[in-house]
Design an enzyme around this catalytic site. Structure first.
Site, PDB file in Angstrom:
ATOM      1  N   THR A 120      12.655 -31.093  83.260  1.00 14.99           N
ATOM      2  CA  THR A 120      11.776 -29.865  82.716  1.00 14.99           C
ATOM      3  C   THR A 120      10.499 -30.345  82.062  1.00 14.99           C
ATOM      4  OG1 THR A 120      11.907 -27.948  81.366  1.00 14.99           O
ATOM      5  CG2 THR A 120      13.533 -29.436  81.055  1.00 14.99           C
ATOM      6  N   ASP A 121       9.618 -29.450  81.681  1.00 16.81           N
ATOM      7  CA  ASP A 121       8.412 -29.871  81.005  1.00 16.81           C
ATOM      8  C   ASP A 121       8.939 -29.709  79.448  1.00 16.81           C
ATOM      9  OD1 ASP A 121       8.630 -27.097  80.876  1.00 16.81           O
ATOM     10  OD2 ASP A 121       6.716 -26.515  81.479  1.00 16.81           O
ATOM     11  N   GLU A 122      10.211 -28.966  79.272  1.00 20.02           N
ATOM     12  CA  GLU A 122      10.534 -28.557  77.836  1.00 20.02           C
ATOM     13  C   GLU A 122      10.925 -29.926  76.931  1.00 20.02           C
ATOM     14  OE1 GLU A 122      13.190 -25.414  77.473  1.00 20.02           O
ATOM     15  OE2 GLU A 122      12.387 -24.205  78.930  1.00 20.02           O
ATOM     16  N   TYR A 147      19.301 -26.988  74.892  1.00 22.42           N
ATOM     17  CA  TYR A 147      19.189 -27.022  76.314  1.00 22.42           C
ATOM     18  C   TYR A 147      17.963 -28.194  76.698  1.00 22.42           C
ATOM     19  CZ  TYR A 147      16.573 -26.679  81.059  1.00 22.42           C
ATOM     20  OH  TYR A 147      16.168 -26.955  82.037  1.00 22.42           O
ATOM     21  N   LYS A 151      18.548 -32.115  78.404  1.00 28.55           N
ATOM     22  CA  LYS A 151      17.543 -32.477  79.531  1.00 28.55           C
ATOM     23  C   LYS A 151      16.869 -33.862  78.996  1.00 28.55           C
ATOM     24  CE  LYS A 151      17.029 -30.986  83.078  1.00 28.55           C
ATOM     25  NZ  LYS A 151      17.866 -31.091  84.364  1.00 28.55           N
ATOM     26  N   ASN A 246       3.677 -14.108  78.277  1.00 23.92           N
ATOM     27  CA  ASN A 246       4.774 -13.323  78.906  1.00 23.92           C
ATOM     28  C   ASN A 246       4.330 -11.728  78.843  1.00 23.92           C
ATOM     29  OD1 ASN A 246       6.415 -15.667  78.910  1.00 23.92           O
ATOM     30  ND2 ASN A 246       7.292 -15.052  76.868  1.00 23.92           N
TER      31      ASN A 246
END
Ligand code: NAD
Ligand code: DAU
Length: 331
Positions: A120-122, A147, A151, A246
């Site tokens: 993920t880009d996170e 999370y 990752k 958002n």
């Protein structure tokens, strides 16, 4: 190619398996999935006879070893994937994302199998809203949540196994996916199914946080490209220039579903909420010739809304439990 897909009953994995059955009739697919709350056999309905399904845990070393020994390539999607859940109980994230990946890597090392690691880009943390730069393969890791930190840890394990043991691995870090079969806990399906069940959409905080949306089929097409043409040891960033805040996404969902765009509630913000993600995918575009097919977010979103409208039986069974959990969090 005999291909083992971990997490193939989840959102991105099931779409990947469907694409394999549709577009790569020569590949033989085995899915390994623990069927946690996020996985469902229903996501593979209609293609059951074209794949092998094994219910099991990626942290089960004997099972993993026997499955890896019988395949040519592994594509690793299985993970605990939801940030909000990781804030409440990080342990399943540590166990699956770190120990599970370690278990797979040991089997890959033993059997010399090709491996693609889906991330993920996170792992890069977040960007300021007015920062002109985007994440690249060279951005320093700086994860914010339980999370994303697990990752990031799993990515580091892969890089170390490439360098120390010479495994044939590639990595990809992708931005936010949308499309069919995404669990109703996630932002877009939660709001669509809220509207479908007569509940007002829920926006965390002011809704200024930006995500870089990509259709799940474009993500999976990039994974195939990297699996077939990517260079061992390399990391590829996957994104489709889909930055939106958002608030805009919620208003667009309401508008496309025929409601007043202001018909939503602001709710408690997520702790440590990452402000903005943005991907520079030029390496993937320039070196591997990948480009996204879904370039109109409204069109992709409309198709996704239609899918949830037409597939109530797939998501309805999870909806109440998810909303009850959010209610206890004030979200
Ligand atoms: P998901 O939560 O929808 O699916 C995860 C799947 O993994 C489920 O089927 C679940 O049953 C399975 N699983 C969980 N723990 C397992 C275990 N111990 N053993 C075997 N199977 C297990 O997740 P997703 O959104 O499809 O994400 C797939 C991968 O893509 C993850 O690695 C995630 O980090 C990554 N990713 C997701 C996005 C996104 O926007 N959803 C973006 C970039 C990267
Ligand atoms: O960037 C890739 C990541 O995208 C993946 O690694 C994760 O697995 C995936 O879940 C996703 O993470 P996010 O935390 O960005 O996705 P989520 O759908 O949970 O939330 C998207 C944005 O919407 C985020 O800014 C929080 C906000 N949000 C979320 C929910 C569930 C709301 O405003 N309201 C909500 O009800």
């Amino acid at each position: 190619m005999r291909i083992l897909v971990t997490g193939g009953a989840g959102f991105i994995g099931s779409n990947f398996v469907r694409a394999a059955v549709r577009e790569r009739p020569d590949s033989r697919v085995t899915v390994l999935d623990a069927l946690t709350y996020a996985g469902s056999r229903d996501s593979l309905r209609g293609i059951d006879d074209k794949i092998e399904f094994v219910e099991g845990d990626i942290a089960d070393s004997a099972l993993v070893d026997s499955l890896v020994s019988g395949c040519d390539a592994v594509v690793h999607f299985a993970a605990e994937s939801h940030n909000d859940n990781s804030l409440i109980d990080p342990w399943p994230f540590v166990r699956t994302n770190i120990i599970g990946t370690y278990t797979l890597l040991q089997a890959i090392r033993e059997h010399g199998v090709r491996y693609h690691h889906v991330s993920t880009d996170e792992v890069y943390g977040d960007l300021e809203l007015d920062d002109p730069t985007k994440f690249t393969e060279h951005t320093a890791y700086n994860p914010s949540s339980p999370y994303s930190s697990t990752k990031a840890a799993s990515d580091m394990l892969v890089r170390a196994w490439v360098r120390s043991y010479g495994i044939r691995a590639t990595l990809s870090n992708c931005s936010n996916n949308y499309g069919p079969y995404q669990h109703v806990e996630k932002f877009i399906p939660r709001q669509i199914t809220n509207v479908l069940t007569g509940v007002r959409p829920k926006l965390y905080g002011a809704g200024l946080n930006v995500r870089d949306w990509i259709h799940v089929d474009d993500h999976n097409a990039a994974v195939w490209k990297i699996l077939e043409e990517g260079q061992t040891g390399r990391t590829y960033l996957i994104g489709a220039d889909g930055e939106l805040d958002n608030l805009t996404v919620v208003r667009t969902i309401l508008e496309l579903m025929g409601h007043d765009p202001d018909d939503f509630d602001h709710v408690k913000d997520r702790a440590g909420h990452d402000l903005r993600y943005a991907i520079d995918a030029s390496t993937l575009r320039d070196e591997l010739g990948w480009s996204p097919r879904y370039n109109d977010f409204r069109e992709g979103l409309q198709a996704t809304i239609d899918w949830y409208r037409d597939n109530r039986a797939w998501w309805e069974k999870n909806k109440d439990a998810v909303e009850m959990r959010y209610e206890t969090q004030g979200a």
